[in-house]
Design a protein around this motif. Structure first.
Motif, PDB file in Angstrom:
ATOM      1  N   GLY A 167      63.891  61.386  77.081  1.00 38.67           N
ATOM      2  CA  GLY A 167      65.024  60.504  76.316  1.00 38.67           C
ATOM      3  C   GLY A 167      65.533  59.519  77.252  1.00 38.67           C
ATOM      4  O   GLY A 167      65.140  59.452  78.320  1.00 38.67           O
ATOM      5  N   SER A 168      66.452  58.546  76.447  1.00 39.97           N
ATOM      6  CA  SER A 168      66.846  57.297  77.182  1.00 39.97           C
ATOM      7  C   SER A 168      67.938  57.664  77.947  1.00 39.97           C
ATOM      8  O   SER A 168      68.435  56.601  79.075  1.00 39.97           O
ATOM      9  N   GLY A 169      68.420  58.627  77.628  1.00 39.13           N
ATOM     10  CA  GLY A 169      69.928  58.958  78.591  1.00 39.13           C
ATOM     11  C   GLY A 169      71.108  58.618  77.601  1.00 39.13           C
ATOM     12  O   GLY A 169      72.170  59.371  77.768  1.00 39.13           O
ATOM     13  N   ALA A 170      70.886  57.556  76.738  1.00 43.14           N
ATOM     14  CA  ALA A 170      72.104  57.343  75.680  1.00 43.14           C
ATOM     15  C   ALA A 170      72.600  58.455  74.765  1.00 43.14           C
ATOM     16  O   ALA A 170      73.477  58.810  74.506  1.00 43.14           O
ATOM     17  N   THR A 171      71.374  59.265  74.408  1.00 44.06           N
ATOM     18  CA  THR A 171      71.692  60.405  73.616  1.00 44.06           C
ATOM     19  C   THR A 171      72.013  61.815  74.233  1.00 44.06           C
ATOM     20  O   THR A 171      72.091  62.869  73.545  1.00 44.06           O
ATOM     21  N   TYR A 172      72.002  61.547  75.641  1.00 39.71           N
ATOM     22  CA  TYR A 172      72.050  62.927  76.363  1.00 39.71           C
ATOM     23  C   TYR A 172      73.604  63.586  76.076  1.00 39.71           C
ATOM     24  O   TYR A 172      74.459  62.694  76.229  1.00 39.71           O
ATOM     25  N   LYS A 173      73.495  64.921  75.885  1.00 43.81           N
ATOM     26  CA  LYS A 173      74.976  65.593  75.669  1.00 43.81           C
ATOM     27  C   LYS A 173      74.958  66.685  77.101  1.00 43.81           C
ATOM     28  O   LYS A 173      74.044  67.630  76.741  1.00 43.81           O
ATOM     29  N   PRO A 174      75.626  66.831  77.916  1.00 44.93           N
ATOM     30  CA  PRO A 174      75.621  67.744  78.951  1.00 44.93           C
ATOM     31  C   PRO A 174      75.752  69.288  78.150  1.00 44.93           C
ATOM     32  O   PRO A 174      76.393  69.302  77.263  1.00 44.93           O
TER      33      PRO A 174
END
Length: 182
Positions: A167-174
């Protein structure tokens, strides 16, 4: 000043000799009161040069308070006989090990560098069946082909399964990432 002199006089007058070891070191103790509590002080008087390595283990334990009772002469004789048996067993085991290595033909010239000798990897490697050279080259070639494929066509690399999250990191949810199930 008088307190110091009385302490020195007490040091020599109230000491009790407990025993002597094989090297001739003498061991003493005395009981004294410190802050209303009776304490037992223990010490050694070396014969000749002060060499702490000359003190046997049983006496070290007594000096440190790990033993309540000083070692008896009979106990010291028994422990010294045991130490000698251990020394002889170690020498015997070393000799047997050298003979075993000589039979295997694996005696190597030892160069003393101050470091310990490394493990014998030859005997470890002999445990595994040897693959033919062609198989090794073929496996290495296949691995290199896969690497080139992924580098040249990054879109095809999605077909390869990986255990790392992407993923790009923008869509990451902890707390949402789960490891692959396969």
């Amino acid at each position: 000043m008088s307190k110091l002199l009385s302490r020195i006089a007490g040091f020599f007058s109230s000491r009790t000799m407990v025993g002597v070891d094989k090297a001739g070191n003498r061991y003493f103790f005395r009981k004294e009161e410190l802050d209303g509590i009776m304490k037992e002080k223990r010490w050694v008087v070396f014969k000749g040069e002060e060499d702490p390595t000359s003190i046997p283990v049983e006496w070290i334990c007594w000096l440190n308070g790990q033993r309540k009772v000083a070692p008896t002469p009979e106990e010291q004789i028994g422990l010294e006989a045991r130490r000698e048996r251990v020394r002889l067993n170690v020498a015997l085991l070393k000799k047997e090990e050298e003979e075993r290595k000589a039979k295997e033909g694996s005696i190597r010239k030892v160069v003393k560098t101050g470091k310990g000798e490394g493990p014998d990897l030859k005997s470890f490697i002999r445990q595994f069946p040897a693959a033919s050279e062609g198989d090794k080259m073929e496996e290495a070639s296949d691995a290199m082909d896969d690497m080139r494929c992924c580098i040249q066509n990054p879109m095809d690399s999605k077909e390869m399964k990986t255990s790392e999250p992407t993923g790009s990191g923008a869509t990451y949810k902890p707390g949402t990432w789960q490891p692959p199930t396969s």
